[in-house]
Scaffold this active site. Structure first.
Site, PDB file in Angstrom:
ATOM      1  N   ILE A 146      18.330  98.024   4.582  1.00  0.00           N
ATOM      2  CA  ILE A 146      17.779  97.240   5.689  1.00  0.00           C
ATOM      3  C   ILE A 146      18.890  96.668   6.570  1.00  0.00           C
ATOM      4  O   ILE A 146      18.686  95.703   7.303  1.00  0.00           O
ATOM      5  CB  ILE A 146      16.870  96.118   5.161  1.00  0.00           C
ATOM      6  CG1 ILE A 146      17.643  95.174   4.229  1.00  0.00           C
ATOM      7  CG2 ILE A 146      15.673  96.705   4.440  1.00  0.00           C
ATOM      8  CD1 ILE A 146      16.826  93.964   3.775  1.00  0.00           C
ATOM      9  N   ILE A 188      33.651  92.576  -5.864  1.00  0.00           N
ATOM     10  CA  ILE A 188      33.248  92.875  -4.490  1.00  0.00           C
ATOM     11  C   ILE A 188      33.496  94.361  -4.247  1.00  0.00           C
ATOM     12  O   ILE A 188      34.633  94.830  -4.274  1.00  0.00           O
ATOM     13  CB  ILE A 188      34.021  92.015  -3.474  1.00  0.00           C
ATOM     14  CG1 ILE A 188      33.807  90.527  -3.773  1.00  0.00           C
ATOM     15  CG2 ILE A 188      33.584  92.349  -2.059  1.00  0.00           C
ATOM     16  CD1 ILE A 188      32.357  90.084  -3.760  1.00  0.00           C
ATOM     17  N   LEU A 189      32.440  95.101  -4.002  1.00  0.00           N
ATOM     18  CA  LEU A 189      32.547  96.555  -3.870  1.00  0.00           C
ATOM     19  C   LEU A 189      33.237  96.969  -2.579  1.00  0.00           C
ATOM     20  O   LEU A 189      34.032  97.899  -2.554  1.00  0.00           O
ATOM     21  CB  LEU A 189      31.151  97.186  -3.923  1.00  0.00           C
ATOM     22  CG  LEU A 189      30.412  97.064  -5.255  1.00  0.00           C
ATOM     23  CD1 LEU A 189      28.989  97.569  -5.108  1.00  0.00           C
ATOM     24  CD2 LEU A 189      31.145  97.843  -6.338  1.00  0.00           C
ATOM     25  N   LYS A 208      27.469  91.043  -8.475  1.00  0.00           N
ATOM     26  CA  LYS A 208      26.361  90.098  -8.508  1.00  0.00           C
ATOM     27  C   LYS A 208      25.482  90.139  -7.263  1.00  0.00           C
ATOM     28  O   LYS A 208      24.390  89.589  -7.278  1.00  0.00           O
ATOM     29  CB  LYS A 208      26.897  88.679  -8.704  1.00  0.00           C
ATOM     30  CG  LYS A 208      27.466  88.404 -10.091  1.00  0.00           C
ATOM     31  CD  LYS A 208      27.849  86.943 -10.227  1.00  0.00           C
ATOM     32  CE  LYS A 208      28.301  86.602 -11.633  1.00  0.00           C
ATOM     33  NZ  LYS A 208      28.664  85.176 -11.766  1.00  0.00           N
ATOM     34  N   GLU A 240      21.775  87.058  -0.568  1.00  0.00           N
ATOM     35  CA  GLU A 240      21.125  85.754  -0.414  1.00  0.00           C
ATOM     36  C   GLU A 240      22.088  84.578  -0.404  1.00  0.00           C
ATOM     37  O   GLU A 240      21.853  83.576   0.273  1.00  0.00           O
ATOM     38  CB  GLU A 240      20.118  85.549  -1.547  1.00  0.00           C
ATOM     39  CG  GLU A 240      18.684  85.768  -1.148  1.00  0.00           C
ATOM     40  CD  GLU A 240      18.185  87.175  -1.451  1.00  0.00           C
ATOM     41  OE1 GLU A 240      17.000  87.444  -1.233  1.00  0.00           O
ATOM     42  OE2 GLU A 240      18.982  88.005  -1.906  1.00  0.00           O
TER      43      GLU A 240
END
Length: 741
Positions: free
Chosen positions: A468, A632-633, A704, A708
């Site tokens: 999205i 953190i990818l 994680k 949000e």
């Protein structure tokens, strides 16, 4: 940025979006396409006495009009269907009967051979209604409210009370008791909801829908209309924003499929902007908080009672008060949550549902208590830091919140903050600094994925999730590329198609953890097969080498520390005559480990505001958000997610409010002129810090999710900064000019 980051990769779907090649739900076409226009109810509660369609049907180009009078029999009338994320109750059934349940409810669908004819025809439909008394004011419905029912999946009920809050409050040297409230808000993504249903000659349907969950859409549509599993396919390759509004199937998809099936034509239905305000929304909430503390600043009591809204036909609930019992170390806690039924459509999840509202109230109250004690608000939070989850009485899988406080304060230069309200100014401009804590659940849910490596070295990875705008395409490509030592350019991610391997909806900040883990697992299986093929080559340079000593990087299979002993991946595939290696897998959470710990994402948000002392105008000039979210990818897309969340937090604090006209039971600012959202001039500097955090329990990737956490706490930080600047505590969002003057 932290050393935990895996890269700084551009969006793999970026070129398609900026060149116009990306196709959204209303961009797909079909021969003889019919255009659908919705006619909606003008009242909030009542019955339809008659629908006059003769004038509309006489309009040139109008082909057919669907109403409740001629709706065909549908499977859902017998099955009482519930979708995957639906709350308890009876889901809304479009065109099912003559009952009007909320203003804006669809009461007719006009089909025409052009958009203009459909619009004109819809304007000629006449409704005669019998109006009944309605209720849309949350506070007025408080006497009719009821305790939260059994929660829907993922929304845990408030924990049982601990300690004795009443005695603790009486004995507390310092305490506060205040009421906070938030207004209803609508998601307003750039792309309105739209569905294009293509009727195939064999009677099957291809449905292009704006959705966050193609699998949910397919389940809903096949059950409602009685299609076989191979008779309907849902695609959603690109989504122009959703923020939770697309988790559930909407009546747009239902209407398009209904018309396509009955008329055996290709059909497109698109909502107008004002019709978007008849969909779900973030419900209003009212919070009563009582906090108590020792003279030294240790929290001794927390009581948080909240009232939320739902519809008459479903019991929508949010995890709205739980955060108040789990964010800080406190021995006496009582949490209560009641909901009141209103004559509105069912509210729905909106970025950080429950937490965005509940944490605003908590963090405002915490700030107030710190001020009453004469303590630095940041020091108060550090003093009451919880080393383990107080709600669950479990250790955290990882928690670097203290480091978030430290790094955020250092970057923000919190030590320069003036202690008293109004003590920082630039001429007539008052400057305020505020801080708040953010918290959100970190989750993994079951997901499948498939990986196919071709002889040309190109890898395709696929899962039936969505993107999205959060960067899921890129996330899948980055994980796959790094697992197999390929360039990101050599990976083709596929998603947004119900025929692909089962995957969860995109929401809850669990997509990377869930789909990403499945992608990694499938690629690890390919890796194992590649190494076996390479070791079995005639004259292999890797023969006899332990698999643990072999690495894949730069498109080659090599020995650690000895790049000269390697074989190219394409070389191995071609020499062994392997056309492709295909692996499909299911990744499920390690519940045995996860049940022993509490898994959360944390943040510290620091905000600066400037207020004109004479005019009361207010600007957020600076925000620093320090986040601990595991591995953190991809720095670029992760930073973008946090920045977007911060902007929305600013918007929640100062701009967004869906205004209800209670006399008519209808939202009146139902356009982007009346519904305020921030523009560039409203947003100052935003700095994002990713605090290094290693977590071996949350999932194999150690991630994680960051969808949000950026919004949680931001509104409170802004409100707290406003108090520091002006000495005026605004407890009702949004903070508008009239509340400051």
């Amino acid at each position: 940025m932290s050393g935990a980051a895996m890269g700084n990769v551009n969006r793999v779907d970026g070129p398609a979006k900026v060149t116009g090649k990306a196709k959204y739900a209303s961009d797909f076409r079909g021969d003889g396409l019919l255009y659908g226009r919705i006619v909606d109810a003008p009242i909030a509660r009542g019955r339809i006495l008659s629908i006059e369609t003769e004038a509309a049907l006489a309009c040139p180009g109008v082909v057919y009009i669907f109403t409740h009078d001629d709706q065909p029999s549908l499977a859902w009338l017998e099955r009482n269907y519930r979708d995957q994320v639906g709350p308890d109750g009876s889901p809304f059934r479009p065109l099912h009967d003559d009952v009007i349940r909320f203003s804006g409810q669809v009461v007719a669908l006009v089909l025409a051979d052009s958009l203009e004819a459909a619009r004109h025809g819809a304007g000629l439909v006449r409704l005669r209604c019998e109006q009944e008394a309605h209720a849309t004011d949350l506070e007025e419905q408080r006497p009719e409210s009821f305790e939260e029912p059994d929660s829907r999946s993922g929304m845990g009920k408030p924990p049982e009370p601990r300690g004795d809050v009443g005695i603790a409050l009486v004995e507390a040297p310092a305490s506060i008791q205040e009421r906070y409230s938030t207004s209803p808000q609508h998601h307003n993504p750039m792309e309105p909801f739209a569905t294009t249903a293509i009727w195939e000659r064999d009677g099957s349907l291809t449905v292009y829908d704006k959705t966050q969950a193609v699998m949910n859409d397919k389940k809903y549509l096949t059950q409602v209309f009685g299609f076989g599993k191979d008779e309907l396919q849902v695609l959603s390759p690109f989504v122009g924003g959703a923020f939770g509004s697309g988790l559930r199937p909407h009546h747009v998809a239902f209407l398009a499929v209904l018309a396509a099936r009955e008329l055996k034509r290709n059909v497109r239905v698109v909502l107008e902007r004002k019709q978007m305000f008849a969909l779900g929304f973030r419900p209003p909430s009212i919070h009563d908080l009582q906090l108590g503390a020792t003279a030294a600043g240790h929290l001794t009591a927390v009581a948080h009672d909240a009232l939320g809204a739902t519809s008459r036909f479903e019991n929508y609930v949010e995890q709205i008060v739980n955060w108040s019992g789990g964010t800080y170390d406190c021995p006496n806690v009582r949490l209560g949550y009641r909901i009141a039924a209103l004559d509105v459509n069912t509210p729905c999840d909106m970025r950080a549902p429950g937490a965005a509202s509940g944490v605003f109230a908590l963090e405002s109250a915490v700030d107030e208590l710190a001020w009453k004690l004469g303590m630095d608000p940041l020091e108060f939070r550090i003093l009451n830091h919880a080393a383990k989850d107080p709600n669950e009485e479990k250790p955290y899988s990882s928690k670097q919140l203290l480091e978030c406080y430290r790094q955020g304060a250092e970057r923000f230069e919190w030590h320069r903050r003036g202690h008293d309200c109004g003590s920082m100014r630039d001429g007539s401009i008052l400057i305020g600094w505020g801080v708040a804590t953010g918290v959100w659940d970190a989750m993994q849910v079951p997901s499948s994925a498939k990986a196919v490596l071709g002889a040309n070295g190109k890898l395709t990875v696929s899962a039936a999730t969505s993107d999205i705008g959060t960067g899921t395409y890129t996330m899948m490509a980055v994980i796959a590329a790094r697992t197999l030592g390929l360039s990101v350019d050599d990976v083709v991610p596929q998603l947004g198609d119900s025929r692909l391997p089962m995957a969860p909806l995109e929401g809850g900040s669990f997509t990377a953890a869930s789909v990403g883990t499945a992608v990694q697992k499938a690629c690890l299986k390919i890796r194992k097969r590649l190494i076996r093929l390479a070791k079995d080559l005639d004259g292999s340079l890797l023969a006899g080498v332990d698999e643990k000593e072999i690495i894949l990087e730069n498109g080659r299979i090599a020995i650690k520390g000895d790049a000269s002993r390697s074989h190219g991946i394409t070389e191995v595939l071609q020499r062994t005559g392997t056309k492709e290696i295909s692996r499909k897998t299911l990744a499920i959470p390690s519940l045995l480990k996860q049940r022993k710990v509490s898994i959360k994402t944390h943040s510290a948000v620091f905000a600066e505001v400037k207020v004109d002392e004479d005019l009361g105008t207010l600007h957020v000039t600076r925000v620093v958000c320090a986040v601990a979210a595991g591995q953190i990818l991809n720095l670029k897309t992760a930073r973008s997610q946090i920045m977007g969340g911060v902007v929305w937090g600013i918007s929640m604090a100062l701009h967004e409010e869906s205004v209800m006209d209670h006399a008519h039971g209808r939202f009146i600012n139902h356009d982007l002129a009346g519904y305020h959202i921030p523009v560039n001039a409203d947003v100052g500097s935003i700095e994002v810090i990713f605090v290094e955090e290693k977590d071996s329990v949350v999932n194999p990737l150690g991630v994680k999710g960051v969808g949000e956490i950026g919004i949680v706490g931001t509104a409170a930080a802004v409100a707290n900064a406003v108090f520091h600047a002006t000495g005026k505590r605004v407890r009702s969002l949004p903070i508008t000019l009239d509340k400051l003057l």
